[in-house]
Each structure stands twice: as C-alpha cells, then as structure tokens.
Motif scaffolding. Structure first.
Motif, PDB file in Angstrom:
ATOM      1  N   ASP A 113      -2.359 -23.345 -13.133  1.00 30.82           N
ATOM      2  CA  ASP A 113      -2.166 -22.069 -12.446  1.00 30.82           C
ATOM      3  C   ASP A 113      -1.147 -22.147 -11.322  1.00 30.82           C
ATOM      4  OD1 ASP A 113      -3.946 -19.911 -13.582  1.00 30.82           O
ATOM      5  OD2 ASP A 113      -5.385 -21.529 -13.379  1.00 30.82           O
TER       6      ASP A 113
ATOM      7  N   SER B  89      -1.390 -16.805  -7.575  1.00 32.22           N
ATOM      8  CA  SER B  89      -1.940 -15.512  -7.981  1.00 32.22           C
ATOM      9  C   SER B  89      -3.048 -15.604  -9.016  1.00 32.22           C
ATOM     10  CB  SER B  89      -0.820 -14.613  -8.533  1.00 32.22           C
ATOM     11  OG  SER B  89      -0.202 -15.218  -9.662  1.00 32.22           O
ATOM     12  N   SER B  90      -3.189 -16.758  -9.704  1.00 30.82           N
ATOM     13  CA  SER B  90      -4.107 -16.804 -10.837  1.00 30.82           C
ATOM     14  C   SER B  90      -5.057 -17.993 -10.775  1.00 30.82           C
ATOM     15  CB  SER B  90      -3.334 -16.839 -12.163  1.00 30.82           C
ATOM     16  OG  SER B  90      -2.668 -18.089 -12.332  1.00 30.82           O
TER      17      SER B  90
ATOM     18  N   ARG C 140      -5.072 -13.374 -13.346  1.00 28.67           N
ATOM     19  CA  ARG C 140      -4.395 -13.029 -12.093  1.00 28.67           C
ATOM     20  C   ARG C 140      -5.321 -12.224 -11.188  1.00 28.67           C
ATOM     21  NH1 ARG C 140       0.337 -10.162 -12.094  1.00 28.67           N
ATOM     22  NH2 ARG C 140       1.162 -11.428 -10.385  1.00 28.67           N
TER      23      ARG C 140
END
Length: 318
Positions: free
Chosen positions: A101, A215-216, A222
């Motif tokens: 990620d 972000s994820s 996300r």
C-alpha cells in the motif's frame, strides 16, 4: 572512482519466488556483472529481527552507504524507514508483499520483483534515480518508539489485518476480504479517548480508528482517499457505530470510494494524535502487530515527521 555501495535487504518470506541473491547476480560486485559500478551488499536472514540486525551492521560500515534498498511488503518498507529516516540515506523500495500500500501511494511500480530490483539498481548505478522527500509516522506505544510509513490501525481493521496475515494462501485484496468476512461475526464497538493536535480529550465510540500517511490499506482499499505521503499531515479516519452488515460492506464500499458518504465515517487532518486504547484492543502499523489482544489499556502517541525520509524514485514510465 569508487563504486556506489547499496545495502539490499530482502524479506525472508517475500519475493514471490524471486531468489534472494537476485541483486548480487545483477550487480556482480565491483568490477564484474551487469552493473560494475555498483557494490551491492545482500542482507537476508531467517527472521525479521535477525534481518534488521544484519542491516544495521551493514549500514554502520565505515565506508558509508549510498542507499538502502528493501524488497518486501509494507512491513519491510517500515523496517527500512526505521533504519534510515532522518539520516539522509535514501530508501529504495521493491514491492514484493501482499498489499504494497505504501508503494501505491508513492507511485512505485508493482510489477515483477525481478524487474523492480533491476530497474532500481540500474537507476542507482547510472545516477538516473530521483529522490522524493516523504513524511514518516512516529509512534510511541507502552514506552516503545516505532516508525511507520503507511498506516496505524486500531480496532476492527487491525482485527481484519491479523486474520489476513493468517490467510497466506489467498492473494492481495482477496485475503483482506476473506478476513473481513471471518472477523465481523465476533467484533464489538469500542470506546476510545482521542486528543488531536494537543486539543482536549474527547470520547469516541467507534468500530475503528485508522491513522494514515498513505491513502490505502489492505492492498488498495482507499480508506483515506485524500491522504498524500508528502503533505506534512496525517489523515484520521473514524468509523462510528455500524451494524454488522454495515461493517461487512465498509471495505467493499471503500474500494470504490463510496464509504465517504456514510454518516458513520468521518475524516480529520492532523499532525499528531493521542489515543487512549482500551484493554485487549489490537494495534497494527504497516501490517505488523504492535499490540496483541491480551494486553492492558495504554496510551498511543502518533505524530508526523515531515519530509524525514528520502525515497528513491527510479525514472521511467509508471
């Protein structure tokens, strides 16, 4: 002119079948192989603690180091950041884990690890690699300091993370979804005390708290779509009380960005946060367990360290 010196550390369980000595084969050491101007010091071990110890020893070499390159997933990236953040030595990442990620948030290509390490070492040898200064997450938990790059997860998503780590036969996000289905049956809402940026402590009833630099989580889910790894801030995602059906659909909705419309989901940007964590609540950072289910209540302090890590950016199309 002396060769550039790169420490190349490989997660014992990563690589998807890529041999651990791939970097050495490509570089061939000084004066030979395909990358004669690059001295590659391979570091591998049977466990992560042993690997960390060996990497520390190589980074302390009197001749210095031009870069640390790590091959693995988010946990390996976190280990690398803990070794070089704030030192000026750049970190190169070759994604070879399940989620990757942080690599997603950094725009690092996630194709075959063999291609990734060759691209990385070639860029370091030729001087074509760029450097991006990115933020680091610093944590203090039970008096112990930790470093993360992508996320800190408290509550339900930590429970899902733990279960996902056990489902090693499934790939990527499928593992996370299977863990979600298995975990939702026995999970109960939690009560936290939260203070953001030095403000008053407020009571928060939530299924989970996630503190994100990237972000994820979970291989591309996300949950913090506006988070950026070099903006000097962290994103707090709080999921309030949901039914079990709501929890079950939370991460699938997040995969397509629709969770932001749920009234129970809130977002807050910050630079630091203190969380009073109840007894028995899991805490994970970058996919690795920091606090298990049998531990007492504690205080977790998290802050952003802006631009503390120099991230190698090999040139070429993404």
């Amino acid at each position: 002119m002396s060769a550039r010196r790169v420490v190349y550390a490989v997660n014992p369980s990563a690589g998807r079948g890529v041999p651990a000595d791939l970097g050495r084969r490509l570089a061939g050491g000084v004066g030979g192989g395909q990358l004669p101007d690059l001295e590659v010091v391979l570091v591998t071990a049977g466990s992560m603690p042993e690997l960390r110890g060996r990497a520390v020893a190589e980074l302390a070499h009197p001749g210095g180091v031009d870069a640390l390159v790590v091959m693995g997933g988010d946990g390996m990236v976190s280990l690398g950041a803990g070794l070089v953040a704030g030192t000026g030595a750049p970190l190169g990442i070759v994604p070879a884990g399940t989620g990757n990620d942080f690599a997603r948030g950094a725009g690092i290509r996630r194709d075959a690890p063999a291609v990734g390490i060759e691209r990385m070492l070639t860029a370091l040898r030729t001087g074509d690699a760029g450097v991006r200064e990115v933020d680091v997450v610093r944590l203090a938990l039970d008096g112990v300091e930790h470093v993360a790059l992508n996320s800190v997860n408290i509550g339900f998503d930590a429970v899902v993370n733990r279960r996902a780590n056990e489902l090693r036969r499934l790939p990527g996000t499928a593992r996370y979804i299977a863990a979600l289905l298995d975990s939702v049956r026995s999970f109960s809402p939690l009560e936290f005390g939260v203070s953001v940026d030095g403000g008053p402590t407020r009571a928060v009833a939530a299924e989970l708290l996630a503190i994100l630099n990237g972000s994820s989580i979970g291989g591309g889910i996300r949950v913090a779509p506006h988070a950026v790894i070099d903006d000097g801030a962290l994103d707090l995602v709080v999921v309030g009380r949901l039914s079990k059906l709501g929890l079950l659909t939370l991460f699938p909705l997040a995969m397509v960005g629709l969770h932001t419309r749920l009234p129970a989901v809130s977002f807050e940007r910050m630079r630091r946060i203190r969380v009073q964590v109840p007894a028995g609540v899991l805490v994970y950072a970058d996919g690795e367990e920091l606090r298990g289910p049998d531990q007492h209540a504690c205080t977790l302090d998290v802050r952003v360290d802006p631009g503390a890590l120099r991230l190698v950016q090999p040139q070429g199309p993404a």
